[in-house]
Motif scaffolding. Structure first.
Motif, PDB file in Angstrom:
ATOM      1  N   THR A 132       0.352  -1.081  -0.257  1.00 26.11           N
ATOM      2  CA  THR A 132      -0.432  -0.181  -0.330  1.00 26.11           C
ATOM      3  C   THR A 132       0.937   1.237  -0.094  1.00 26.11           C
ATOM      4  O   THR A 132       0.241   2.254   0.150  1.00 26.11           O
ATOM      5  CB  THR A 132      -1.193  -0.194   1.352  1.00 26.11           C
ATOM      6  OG1 THR A 132      -0.313  -0.266   2.257  1.00 26.11           O
ATOM      7  CG2 THR A 132      -1.873  -1.177   1.275  1.00 26.11           C
ATOM      8  N   GLU A 133       2.312   0.970   0.517  1.00 23.65           N
ATOM      9  CA  GLU A 133       3.032   2.669   0.470  1.00 23.65           C
ATOM     10  C   GLU A 133       3.909   2.205  -1.121  1.00 23.65           C
ATOM     11  O   GLU A 133       4.317   1.196  -1.817  1.00 23.65           O
ATOM     12  CB  GLU A 133       3.694   2.053   1.939  1.00 23.65           C
ATOM     13  CG  GLU A 133       3.278   2.729   3.494  1.00 23.65           C
ATOM     14  CD  GLU A 133       1.378   2.030   3.200  1.00 23.65           C
ATOM     15  OE1 GLU A 133       1.110   3.051   3.738  1.00 23.65           O
ATOM     16  OE2 GLU A 133       1.522   1.608   3.650  1.00 23.65           O
ATOM     17  N   THR A 134       4.300   3.276  -1.262  1.00 25.18           N
ATOM     18  CA  THR A 134       5.503   3.346  -2.202  1.00 25.18           C
ATOM     19  C   THR A 134       6.718   3.181  -1.007  1.00 25.18           C
ATOM     20  O   THR A 134       6.938   3.414  -0.248  1.00 25.18           O
ATOM     21  CB  THR A 134       5.208   4.907  -2.642  1.00 25.18           C
ATOM     22  OG1 THR A 134       6.224   5.893  -1.116  1.00 25.18           O
ATOM     23  CG2 THR A 134       4.041   5.278  -2.929  1.00 25.18           C
ATOM     24  N   GLU A 135       7.864   3.043  -2.008  1.00 31.76           N
ATOM     25  CA  GLU A 135       9.214   3.414  -1.511  1.00 31.76           C
ATOM     26  C   GLU A 135       9.624   4.049  -0.688  1.00 31.76           C
ATOM     27  O   GLU A 135       9.843   3.511   0.827  1.00 31.76           O
ATOM     28  CB  GLU A 135      10.403   2.408  -3.088  1.00 31.76           C
ATOM     29  CG  GLU A 135      12.025   2.306  -2.429  1.00 31.76           C
ATOM     30  CD  GLU A 135      11.583   1.047  -1.859  1.00 31.76           C
ATOM     31  OE1 GLU A 135      10.884  -0.161  -2.037  1.00 31.76           O
ATOM     32  OE2 GLU A 135      13.060   0.535  -0.659  1.00 31.76           O
ATOM     33  N   GLU A 136       9.834   5.047  -0.780  1.00 31.41           N
ATOM     34  CA  GLU A 136       9.731   6.228   0.118  1.00 31.41           C
ATOM     35  C   GLU A 136       9.007   6.021   0.956  1.00 31.41           C
ATOM     36  O   GLU A 136       9.804   5.914   2.294  1.00 31.41           O
ATOM     37  CB  GLU A 136       9.802   7.728  -0.904  1.00 31.41           C
ATOM     38  CG  GLU A 136      10.321   8.593   0.285  1.00 31.41           C
ATOM     39  CD  GLU A 136       9.537   9.843  -0.656  1.00 31.41           C
ATOM     40  OE1 GLU A 136       9.725  11.377  -0.496  1.00 31.41           O
ATOM     41  OE2 GLU A 136       8.691  10.145  -1.548  1.00 31.41           O
ATOM     42  N   GLN A 137       8.274   5.985   0.966  1.00 34.52           N
ATOM     43  CA  GLN A 137       6.792   5.562   2.516  1.00 34.52           C
ATOM     44  C   GLN A 137       7.175   4.397   3.903  1.00 34.52           C
ATOM     45  O   GLN A 137       7.336   4.283   4.460  1.00 34.52           O
ATOM     46  CB  GLN A 137       5.374   5.863   2.366  1.00 34.52           C
ATOM     47  CG  GLN A 137       4.871   7.205   1.841  1.00 34.52           C
ATOM     48  CD  GLN A 137       3.645   7.373   0.842  1.00 34.52           C
ATOM     49  OE1 GLN A 137       3.807   6.332   0.395  1.00 34.52           O
ATOM     50  NE2 GLN A 137       2.717   8.689   0.882  1.00 34.52           N
ATOM     51  N   ILE A 138       7.724   3.310   2.989  1.00 36.09           N
ATOM     52  CA  ILE A 138       8.082   2.264   3.385  1.00 36.09           C
ATOM     53  C   ILE A 138       9.294   2.728   4.045  1.00 36.09           C
ATOM     54  O   ILE A 138       9.783   2.278   5.341  1.00 36.09           O
ATOM     55  CB  ILE A 138       7.715   0.924   2.527  1.00 36.09           C
ATOM     56  CG1 ILE A 138       7.052   0.899   1.894  1.00 36.09           C
ATOM     57  CG2 ILE A 138       8.860  -0.313   3.382  1.00 36.09           C
ATOM     58  CD1 ILE A 138       7.479  -0.807   0.774  1.00 36.09           C
ATOM     59  N   LEU A 139      10.181   3.438   3.936  1.00 34.10           N
ATOM     60  CA  LEU A 139      11.477   3.398   4.413  1.00 34.10           C
ATOM     61  C   LEU A 139      11.443   4.721   5.244  1.00 34.10           C
ATOM     62  O   LEU A 139      12.265   4.257   6.462  1.00 34.10           O
ATOM     63  CB  LEU A 139      12.169   4.110   3.369  1.00 34.10           C
ATOM     64  CG  LEU A 139      13.062   3.243   1.901  1.00 34.10           C
ATOM     65  CD1 LEU A 139      13.783   3.760   1.111  1.00 34.10           C
ATOM     66  CD2 LEU A 139      13.846   2.063   3.040  1.00 34.10           C
ATOM     67  N   LYS A 140      10.279   5.699   5.409  1.00 30.58           N
ATOM     68  CA  LYS A 140      10.080   5.869   6.026  1.00 30.58           C
ATOM     69  C   LYS A 140       9.721   5.580   7.068  1.00 30.58           C
ATOM     70  O   LYS A 140       9.972   5.397   8.784  1.00 30.58           O
ATOM     71  CB  LYS A 140       9.609   7.191   5.710  1.00 30.58           C
ATOM     72  CG  LYS A 140       9.541   8.413   6.231  1.00 30.58           C
ATOM     73  CD  LYS A 140       8.128   9.619   6.309  1.00 30.58           C
ATOM     74  CE  LYS A 140       8.662  10.569   5.622  1.00 30.58           C
ATOM     75  NZ  LYS A 140       7.847  11.900   5.282  1.00 30.58           N
ATOM     76  N   ARG A 141       8.486   4.539   7.572  1.00 32.73           N
ATOM     77  CA  ARG A 141       8.163   3.596   7.927  1.00 32.73           C
ATOM     78  C   ARG A 141       8.921   2.996   9.113  1.00 32.73           C
ATOM     79  O   ARG A 141       8.987   2.579  10.520  1.00 32.73           O
ATOM     80  CB  ARG A 141       6.683   3.289   7.670  1.00 32.73           C
ATOM     81  CG  ARG A 141       5.520   4.408   7.628  1.00 32.73           C
ATOM     82  CD  ARG A 141       4.516   3.377   6.340  1.00 32.73           C
ATOM     83  NE  ARG A 141       4.120   4.735   5.791  1.00 32.73           N
ATOM     84  CZ  ARG A 141       2.432   4.766   6.724  1.00 32.73           C
ATOM     85  NH1 ARG A 141       1.805   4.043   7.697  1.00 32.73           N
ATOM     86  NH2 ARG A 141       1.397   5.935   6.242  1.00 32.73           N
ATOM     87  N   LEU A 142       9.772   2.434   8.343  1.00 33.56           N
ATOM     88  CA  LEU A 142      10.390   1.713   9.448  1.00 33.56           C
ATOM     89  C   LEU A 142      11.829   1.973  10.054  1.00 33.56           C
ATOM     90  O   LEU A 142      12.176   1.663  11.001  1.00 33.56           O
ATOM     91  CB  LEU A 142      11.268   0.280   7.444  1.00 33.56           C
ATOM     92  CG  LEU A 142      10.774  -0.393   6.943  1.00 33.56           C
ATOM     93  CD1 LEU A 142      11.488  -1.293   5.890  1.00 33.56           C
ATOM     94  CD2 LEU A 142      10.496  -1.978   8.154  1.00 33.56           C
ATOM     95  N   ARG A 143      12.001   2.605   8.724  1.00 33.57           N
ATOM     96  CA  ARG A 143      12.502   4.178   9.684  1.00 33.57           C
ATOM     97  C   ARG A 143      12.286   5.266  11.568  1.00 33.57           C
ATOM     98  O   ARG A 143      12.984   4.664  12.674  1.00 33.57           O
ATOM     99  CB  ARG A 143      13.182   5.359   9.278  1.00 33.57           C
ATOM    100  CG  ARG A 143      14.748   5.240   8.155  1.00 33.57           C
ATOM    101  CD  ARG A 143      15.161   6.548   8.047  1.00 33.57           C
ATOM    102  NE  ARG A 143      14.211   8.094   7.716  1.00 33.57           N
ATOM    103  CZ  ARG A 143      14.134   7.976   5.689  1.00 33.57           C
ATOM    104  NH1 ARG A 143      13.921   7.201   4.724  1.00 33.57           N
ATOM    105  NH2 ARG A 143      12.987   8.246   6.196  1.00 33.57           N
TER     106      ARG A 143
END
Ligand SMILES: Nc1nc2c(ncn2[C@@H]2O[C@H](COP(=O)(O)OP(=O)(O)O)[C@@H](O)[C@H]2O)c(=O)[nH]1
Ligand SMILES: Nc1ncnc2c1ncn2[C@@H]1O[C@H](COP(=O)(O)OP(=O)(O)O)[C@@H](O)[C@H]1O
Length: 399
Positions: free
Chosen positions: A268-279
Motif C-alpha cells: 500500500t506504500e511507495t518505496e519512500e513511504q516504506i523506508l520512512k515507516r521503517l526508520r
C-alpha cells in the motif's frame, strides 16, 4: 454528619435571576457553584438541545460558554445538583438511558479546554451506572498488524467494540472509505479544528497529521460499545495524560526483517513511504517498550496466537461465540420527583399522583465518579427503596 440539601432551583422562578430577565424559562433550572449560576435548559431559539448560560455574580454579567461533548436533547424538566467538579442533571420524562447527565464545569478535561481556548468552557457527559468497560488504545509500528487484529476483534464481537475513526491528512489508500477507516481532511482544516479544541489528541506521524476527535470516541460510547483507538505512541502518551481512562496495548513485530516483509507485502506504500515507516519503527518500538504509557506489550509473530492473547487481555478468552450483550443498568425515574443531596448521596424522592410524600426513594451514590468527556462519567451507584409502579430497568429492587 450530612450537609444541608444542595441549592436546587428547579424551574427558575419568575423568569428573573439577579434582576435579569430570562425568556421562556419553563424547562430551565439553575445550579450555583461559587460565584457562578449555571442556567441550564431548552434553548430560547427552539433548538432541540439543552443549552447552558452562566451568570457570573462577581462580574454581574452573563457568559455563554463553549460547550464540549454531545449535548443532551431537551426534555420536560430538569433537576440540577452541584457536585465538586460537575453538575448532576436529572432529565424528567426522558428515556431511561437518557436521564442522568453531567455538566462538567471544573474537570481535568474542562480545565485543559479552558487553557486552550482562554475562555469559559463546560462539557456534557452522560452518566453510567457502574463501571462501563474502558476504551482500548492499540499502538505499534506501521505494518505490525494493528489493523488486522482490530478487524478480527470487531468481526468476532461486533456488538461489543466500536472503532474510533481518526482524522488524517494523508491520502486514502485504494480500499479505504472516508468516514469508515479515517476522516480524510486537509491540513488547514484540521489545524483550525485542533485550535478549537475538537481533538482529544493529535500527532504528526510519518509526515502527516493524525488525530482523535472527541466526537469519534463519543459516537462509539453513544452506541453502547467499547471504543478501540488505533493511534501512534505520541497519541497514546497524550491520551494517557488526558481524562480518557483506557487500557494501553503496544504491538511489537517479531523482528525488523519481518516488519519490512509485511509492509512490502501489503503493497500500500511507495518505496519512500516504506523506508520512512521503517526508520520511524525503531524509535516507536523503543518508546513503546520503555515508556510508562503501555499496560501490555504483545508480540505479533503468529497472528492467531497474538489474537488469542489480545482476547485474553480483554477478558474475552473462553467465549466460543460472541458473549451475550448484557444491557446497561438503567433507572427509570418517574416524571414527578424531588431531589436533595446528603454527603455523596443524591436522594430522589419519587412522588406518585395523589401523594404528597412518597416512600419510594432512589439513592444515587456519587462518591466514586470517574471519567467524563469524552465517553462517559462512570462509577454511579444506586439503591432503590420502596415499590416502583413504573419499574426499574435491569436491576433488582431493594426494599
Ligand atoms: N496520534 C494518532 N495516531 C494515529 C491516529 N490514527 C492513526 N494513527 C497512527 O498513525 C500511523 C499511521 O497510520 P496509517 O497511515 O493508517 O498507516 P499504517 O499504520 O501503516 O496502517 C499508525 O501508527 C497509526 O496508529 C490518530 O488519530 N492519532
Ligand atoms: N502475524 C502476522 N503474520 C504475518 N502477516 C501478518 C501478521 N499480522 C498482520 N500481517 C499482515 O501484515 C500486513 C500489515 O498489517 P496491518 O494490520 O495493515 O498493520 P498496521 O495496521 O499495524 O499497519 C497486512 O498485510 C497483514 O495481513
Amino acid at each position: 454528619m450530612g450537609e444541608a440539601p444542595a441549592l436546587l432551583v428547579d424551574d427558575v422562578q419568575d423568569g428573573a435571576l439577579n434582576g435579569l430577565e430570562l425568556k421562556n424559562v419553563t424547562c430551565k433550572t439553575t445550579a450555583t457553584v461559587g460565584d457562578k449560576a449555571y442556567v441550564i435548559g431548552g434553548a430560547d431559539d427552539g433548538t432541540l438541545s439543552i443549552e447552558v448560560q452562566i451568570f457570573d455574580r462577581s462580574l454581574g454579567e452573563w457568559v455563554r460558554p463553549t460547550v464540549r461533548g454531545t449535548k443532551p436533547v431537551s426534555c420536560n424538566g430538569l433537576s440540577a445538583v452541584p457536585l465538586e467538579d460537575r453538575i448532576l442533571i436529572l432529565k424528567k420524562g426522558s428515556k431511561p438511558d437518557d436521564q442522568i447527565w453531567f455538566l462538567e464545569i471544573d474537570t481535568q478535561y474542562v480545565r485543559q479546554q479552558q487553557k486552550i481556548l482562554g475562555s469559559e468552557v463546560v462539557a456534557w457527559s452522560k452518566g453510567v451506572i457502574g463501571n462501563a468497560e474502558k476504551p482500548v488504545v492499540i499502538s505499534g509500528p506501521s505494518g505490525v498488524g494493528k489493523g488486522t487484529l482490530i478487524s478480527m476483534l470487531m468481526k468476532e464481537f461486533p456488538s461489543m467494540f466500536g472503532f474510533s475513526v481518526s482524522h488524517t491528512t494523508r491520502a486514502p489508500r485504494g480500499m479505504e472509505k472516508d468516514g469508515v477507516h479515517y476522516h480524510f481532511t486537509e491540513k488547514s482544516i484540521m489545524e483550525k479544528e485542533i485550535k478549537e479544541g475538537k481533538f482529544l489528541e493529535f500527532a504528526s506521524v510519518h509526515g502527516n497529521l493524525y488525530g482523535t476527535s472527541v466526537e469519534a470516541v463519543e459516537l462509539v460510547a453513544d452506541a453502547g460499545k467499547r471504543c478501540i483507538l488505533d493511534i501512534d505512541v505520541q497519541g497514546a502518551r497524550s491520551v494517557r495524560a488526558s481524562s480518557l481512562e483506557a487500557i494501553f496495548i503496544f504491538i511489537c513485530p517479531p523482528s525488523m526483517e519481518e516488519l519490512e516483509k509485511r509492509l512490502r507485502d501489503r503493497g500500500t506504500e511507495t518505496e519512500e513511504q516504506i523506508l520512512k515507516r521503517l526508520r520511524n519503527a525503531e524509535a516507536e518500538i523503543e518508546q513503546g517498550k520503555s515508556s510508562q504509557v503501555f499496560d501490555f506489550i504483545l508480540y505479533n509473530e503468529k497472528l492467531e496466537e497474538c489474537y488469542e492473547r489480545l482476547k485474553k487481555l480483554l477478558g474475552l478468552d473462553g467465549f466460543i461465540t460472541a458473549p451475550p450483550k448484557s444491557g446497561p443498568i438503567e433507572i427509570d425515574l418517574p416524571m414527578d420527583h424531588s431531589v436533595s443531596k446528603i454527603d455523596n448521596k443524591i436522594i430522589i424522592n419519587c412522588i406518585s399522583s395523589g401523594e404528597k410524600e412518597s416512600k419510594n426513594l432512589i439513592i444515587l451514590d456519587v462518591s466514586s465518579l470517574k471519567g467524563g468527556v469524552p465517553g462517559r462519567t462512570r462509577g454511579l451507584n444506586f439503591q432503590a427503596i420502596g415499590s416502583f409502579s413504573n419499574g426499574l430497568n435491569g436491576i433488582d429492587q431493594l426494599s
